[in-house]
Enzyme design. Structure first.
Site, PDB file in Angstrom:
ATOM      1  N   GLY A  13      45.394  86.524  16.931  1.00  0.00           N
ATOM      2  CA  GLY A  13      45.112  85.958  15.619  1.00  0.00           C
ATOM      3  C   GLY A  13      46.319  86.084  14.721  1.00  0.00           C
ATOM      4  N   GLY A  46      47.456  85.910  10.395  1.00  0.00           N
ATOM      5  CA  GLY A  46      47.083  85.837   8.992  1.00  0.00           C
ATOM      6  C   GLY A  46      48.291  85.926   8.102  1.00  0.00           C
ATOM      7  N   GLY A  47      48.021  86.014   6.797  1.00  0.00           N
ATOM      8  CA  GLY A  47      49.117  86.049   5.845  1.00  0.00           C
ATOM      9  C   GLY A  47      49.925  87.324   5.899  1.00  0.00           C
ATOM     10  N   MET A  48      49.348  88.399   6.440  1.00  0.00           N
ATOM     11  CA  MET A  48      50.035  89.689   6.461  1.00  0.00           C
ATOM     12  C   MET A  48      50.433  90.116   7.862  1.00  0.00           C
ATOM     13  SD  MET A  48      50.431  90.222   3.399  1.00  0.00           S
ATOM     14  CE  MET A  48      51.359  91.702   3.743  1.00  0.00           C
ATOM     15  N   GLY A  49      50.553  89.183   8.796  1.00  0.00           N
ATOM     16  CA  GLY A  49      51.045  89.541  10.113  1.00  0.00           C
ATOM     17  C   GLY A  49      50.308  88.833  11.222  1.00  0.00           C
ATOM     18  N   VAL A  72      48.436  89.426  15.132  1.00  0.00           N
ATOM     19  CA  VAL A  72      47.807  90.387  16.025  1.00  0.00           C
ATOM     20  C   VAL A  72      47.924  89.847  17.446  1.00  0.00           C
ATOM     21  CG1 VAL A  72      45.709  91.635  16.623  1.00  0.00           C
ATOM     22  CG2 VAL A  72      46.221  91.142  14.232  1.00  0.00           C
ATOM     23  N   LYS A  96      49.440  94.819  15.989  1.00  0.00           N
ATOM     24  CA  LYS A  96      49.674  94.029  14.788  1.00  0.00           C
ATOM     25  C   LYS A  96      51.139  94.175  14.390  1.00  0.00           C
ATOM     26  CE  LYS A  96      48.098  93.112  10.101  1.00  0.00           C
ATOM     27  NZ  LYS A  96      47.090  93.370   9.066  1.00  0.00           N
ATOM     28  N   ASP A 152      40.069  94.903   1.953  1.00  0.00           N
ATOM     29  CA  ASP A 152      39.954  93.569   2.548  1.00  0.00           C
ATOM     30  C   ASP A 152      38.722  93.512   3.449  1.00  0.00           C
ATOM     31  OD1 ASP A 152      40.639  90.953   2.926  1.00  0.00           O
ATOM     32  OD2 ASP A 152      42.174  91.330   4.449  1.00  0.00           O
TER      33      ASP A 152
END
Length: 558
Positions: A26, A28-31, A33, A48, A142
């Site tokens: 996956g 996302g905006g912060m890294g 995985v 991650k 989050d």
């Protein structure tokens, strides 16, 4: 997006800090995985990798490793285990358990709204995990469907293992501040963010409870609480909109569910539940079906009534009609019967009505007291029954203009009033006992004097606190104490660690020693008053000293 995906896929096949990256799970905006293999232990992990700009920030990198170490120290069956974290090849990485399953978001997209029983089965463990995170001094920040992992394997109890993952240790690289979990920084998903998180105020575990309430709404209804097209409209709804009501989309749910979700999603943190587990417990109770009334036994069929047995003697004539009532000061003569119904005086029958028994008013209660509950700042009103009779008590609150406002009715000898602001003074309450139509005298509550904070007992106090506007807070850690509570108030010195008008947060000796001092976040206005109290662990419970040492107060100048 294609460029980002190709960049993420570019690490597949490479080795990062002893992990061979096998596939992208996956992004996302912060890294990103990845599914990876720990080469030395030969086991699959989820790896991650955070954005490269974060790795270039040495201050952020140091704090990231520290926060990851704290998260890795958590031992909870529903917290995703963290194996390793660090900096390698210009990348920041976080290695954690690989869960063969799906996240809650995928389950909702496939199944739609879930049953109340399934929602509690999935989010009950998440609430327990969040409470453990908060006990450790962290705030997740989050809570959303994508951070709730559900394993494919079904356990013997019929449920699947649930994990909370992706702690809020990755912040926006453009945000400043001395700590990854300090105020003034926004991280999270807007649809599940609390008002204090949106406004950049200091956060604690109650902010995660707000996100959990939004997640409960999403799981029950299939929609986010505030579906708006414009981002500013979503922000306004979180800050000032009406609490979400699941029954508007799910009329089959009990009405009590609305009240439970509304409390957990209250705009002010003090109005929420004391813990996330308490919220889910209240939700489970609201979803429980009402007890069905026990059926009454069918009447036993009886035979025909026996015929009346004639009695010897003469029968009496029909009873005369009663006269109409008249005022007591105007006695009236009974109406004369007509000739057909006239009977001899010797044969008249005197009818005398029995007077109804006098009803006595119930005994009034005594010793009415009103005290504030520290856990959620609500007020509990208690009293002593005036007698052993089963009566109903009506409790009222006196308003500032002298009127009485009804709080509620109960057959018990206590009631909780949650409608008074947490920082307001305790009002006067009045209690009356009611039995049928009879009401006792009203008894008012007795004002409770404010108890002086007890001296710290059994916990060595923090001493010699000093502070400057530009520098850090410095103080003497007592031997054996590893945690402390920092309390800040703008107008005057904090009264105690439980001062309702103060802002407080927990720190650890490890953080203090690594940083060389504690710096207040930029969001705290100056000048301000600061005090520090010692804490200690009693099992899984954090015990805070009830008062400050005389030398543990300081004023931070402008």
């Amino acid at each position: 997006m294609p460029e980002q995906q190709s960049a993420a896929a570019g690490l597949v096949g490479h080795v990062v800090a002893g992990h061979r990256i096998d596939a992208v799970l996956g992004e996302g905006g912060m890294g990103v995985v990845y599914r990876a293999t720990h080469l030395r232990l030969h086991r699959p992990v989820a790896l991650k990798v955070l954005p490269p700009p974060l790795a270039a920030d040495q201050d952020y990198r140091r704090r990231f490793e520290r926060e990851a170490a704290i998260a890795a120290s958590l031992e909870h069956p529903n917290v995703i285990p963290i194996y390793d974290a660090g900096h390698a090849n210009g990348l920041l990485y976080l290695s954690m358990r690989f869960v063969d399953g799906e996240d809650l978001g995928a389950l909702l997209r496939r199944e739609g709204p879930l049953s109340g029983e399934l929602v509690c089965a999935v989010l009950g463990p998440v609430a327990d995990a969040l409470d453990a995170v908060h006990e450790a001094g962290l705030v997740h920040r989050d809570v959303k469907p994508g951070n709730v992992l559900i394993a494919r394997t079904v356990r013997p109890n019929g449920h699947r293992q649930v994990y909370l993952c992706d702690f809020g240790i990755a912040k926006n690289p453009t945000s400043g501040g001395p700590d990854l979990t300090s105020a003034g920084q926004y991280i999270g998903t807007l649809q599940y963010s609390s008002p204090e998180q949106i406004e950049g105020r200091w956060l604690d575990g109650r902010s995660d409870q707000y996100g959990l309430a939004c997640l409960v709404y999403r799981a029950l209804t299939g929609q986010v609480p505030y579906p708006r097209d414009d981002t500013s409209a979503v922000i306004y709804a979180h800050l000032a909109g009406s609490p979400p009501r699941p029954t508007e989309l799910r009329p089959d749910l009990p009405p009590a569910v609305d009240g439970v979700v509304a409390r957990a999603a209250a705009k002010h943190p003090d109005h929420r539940f004391p813990t996330c587990s308490a919220f889910v417990a209240a939700l489970r109770a609201a979803l429980a079906p009402a007890p069905r009334p026990r059926p009454r036994p069918a009447p036993v069929p009886q035979g025909p009534p026996p015929a009346p047995v004639p009695r010897p003697g003469r029968s009496l004539p029909p009873t005369l009609p009663l006269p109409s009532p008249s005022p007591p000061d105007r006695p009236t003569r009974p109406a004369e019967p007509d000739e057909a119904s006239r009977v001899p005086a010797a044969e008249t029958v005197a009818v005398q009505e029995a007077e109804p028994p006098a009803r006595l008013a119930p005994a009034p209660p005594s010793d009415v007291r009103a005290e504030r509950i520290e856990a959620d700042r609500s007020i509990t009103v208690t009293w002593t029954p005036g007698s052993a009779a089963q009566v109903e008590y009506k409790v009222s609150r006196r308003t500032p203009d002298g009127r009485w406002q009804v709080v509620g009715r109960t057959a018990a000898n206590s009631i909780v009033d949650g409608a008074v602001a947490p920082d307001a003074a305790i009002p006067v309450y009045g209690v009356v006992a009611r039995l049928g139509t009879e009401v006792s005298d009203l008894v008012e509550s007795v004002a409770q004097p404010a108890a002086a904070p007890p001296a710290p007992v059994g916990i060595p106090p923090v001493r010699n606190l000093t502070a400057t506007a530009a520098g850090p807070l410095l103080f003497e850690w007592p031997a054996g104490v590893t945690e402390a509570m920092v309390v800040v108030r703008a107008d005057r010195a904090p009264e105690s660690p439980a001062d309702p008008a103060a802002t407080a947060w927990k720190i650890t000796n490890m953080r203090y020693q690594l940083d060389g001092g504690l710096r207040l976040p930029p969001s705290v206005p100056r000048p301000c008053h600061v005090a520090v109290a010692s804490c200690e662990r009693a099992g899984t419970t954090l015990v805070v000293a009830p008062a400050f040492d005389a030398s543990a107060h300081a004023v931070v100048p402008r």
